[in-house]
Design a protein around this motif. Sequence first.
Motif, mmCIF file in Angstrom:
data_model
loop_
_atom_site.group_PDB
_atom_site.id
_atom_site.type_symbol
_atom_site.label_atom_id
_atom_site.label_comp_id
_atom_site.label_asym_id
_atom_site.label_seq_id
_atom_site.Cartn_x
_atom_site.Cartn_y
_atom_site.Cartn_z
ATOM 1 N N UNK A 87 1.060 -1.279 -0.223
ATOM 2 C CA UNK A 87 -0.052 0.049 -0.084
ATOM 3 C C UNK A 87 0.972 1.232 0.118
ATOM 4 N N UNK A 88 0.943 1.973 -1.286
ATOM 5 C CA UNK A 88 1.720 3.134 -1.260
ATOM 6 C C UNK A 88 0.970 4.458 -1.005
ATOM 7 N N UNK A 89 1.340 4.962 -0.148
ATOM 8 C CA UNK A 89 0.447 6.339 0.500
ATOM 9 C C UNK A 89 1.367 7.383 0.498
ATOM 10 N N UNK A 90 0.979 8.651 0.165
ATOM 11 C CA UNK A 90 1.883 9.790 0.075
ATOM 12 C C UNK A 90 1.006 11.026 -0.640
ATOM 13 N N UNK A 91 1.725 12.017 -0.498
ATOM 14 C CA UNK A 91 0.921 13.332 -0.990
ATOM 15 C C UNK A 91 0.831 13.079 -2.539
ATOM 16 N N UNK A 92 -0.137 13.970 -3.497
ATOM 17 C CA UNK A 92 -0.131 13.898 -4.937
ATOM 18 C C UNK A 92 1.276 14.208 -5.360
ATOM 19 N N UNK A 93 1.823 13.649 -6.382
ATOM 20 C CA UNK A 93 3.060 14.064 -6.695
ATOM 21 C C UNK A 93 4.413 13.509 -6.303
ATOM 22 N N UNK A 94 4.096 12.744 -5.126
ATOM 23 C CA UNK A 94 5.200 12.231 -4.264
ATOM 24 C C UNK A 94 5.944 11.040 -5.009
ATOM 25 N N UNK A 114 5.306 4.295 2.969
ATOM 26 C CA UNK A 114 4.827 5.761 2.992
ATOM 27 C C UNK A 114 5.837 6.594 1.804
ATOM 28 N N UNK A 115 5.339 6.847 0.953
ATOM 29 C CA UNK A 115 6.169 7.482 -0.089
ATOM 30 C C UNK A 115 6.264 8.782 0.419
ATOM 31 N N UNK A 116 7.440 9.251 0.721
ATOM 32 C CA UNK A 116 7.439 10.467 1.678
ATOM 33 C C UNK A 116 8.320 11.516 0.740
ATOM 34 N N UNK A 151 11.501 10.007 -1.720
ATOM 35 C CA UNK A 151 11.385 10.352 -3.020
ATOM 36 C C UNK A 151 12.198 11.471 -3.337
ATOM 37 N N UNK A 152 12.222 12.608 -2.694
ATOM 38 C CA UNK A 152 12.991 13.699 -2.894
ATOM 39 C C UNK A 152 14.641 13.529 -2.957
ATOM 40 N N UNK A 153 14.904 12.436 -2.473
ATOM 41 C CA UNK A 153 16.502 12.201 -2.250
ATOM 42 C C UNK A 153 16.902 10.694 -3.043
ATOM 43 N N UNK A 154 15.897 9.789 -3.117
ATOM 44 C CA UNK A 154 16.112 8.583 -3.536
ATOM 45 C C UNK A 154 15.714 8.282 -5.214
ATOM 46 N N UNK A 155 16.181 7.719 -5.918
ATOM 47 C CA UNK A 155 15.799 7.446 -7.295
ATOM 48 C C UNK A 155 14.640 6.315 -7.146
#
Length: 192
Positions: A9-16, A106-108, A153-157
């Motif tokens: 279950x991938x959860x996070x903000x729109x565009x994450x 959590x797709x942070x 996802x702001x720092x990981x590929x």
Amino acid sequence: MKINGFTIWLTGLSGAGKTTIAEKLCLALNKRQVPCETLDGDVIRENLSKGLTFSREDRDINVLRIGFVAALLSRNGVGVIVSAISPYQEARQQVRAKIKNFIEVYIKCPIEECERRDVKGLYKKVRSGALTGFTGISDPYEEPRHPEIICFTDTETVEISVNKIISYLEEAGYLPTLSLMDTLQDKSINEA
């Protein structure tokens, strides 16, 4: 080796980056011959939850519907990948309670980065006033309290995030490690 079904279950903000990770993860699972289905929040909302609003109640109904489908698939041996904002902790917990092999990811990503990406042009609509009740700006997003995995996802590929999930699935026994899979494939080839 029999693969047990599971739900990622991938959860996070729109565009994450939920959908991008879901697509790459499904490809990785397909390469391992794991039956896999993706349930994208936008696609489900268009086809299974058409007519729902973005009220809290309707958002929860949408999440519970996605969870119902994921439970059906995963209990039948399918690796299910859900990519849905699913902003409220309580709804995610209800889904977790109904799915045997549930893995919350959590797709942070900071909202500033999500807004910079603005893949769907939604943040621009929010800022212009054309869209209201938007998760993370005018509607809350409740971060997961104890996700099994966090992808930054702001720092990981995308590849690093996908590998994190694959590694977790291997360590938790949902997937055989690649070396074990290679051995099983070699054995089946030799027996043929």
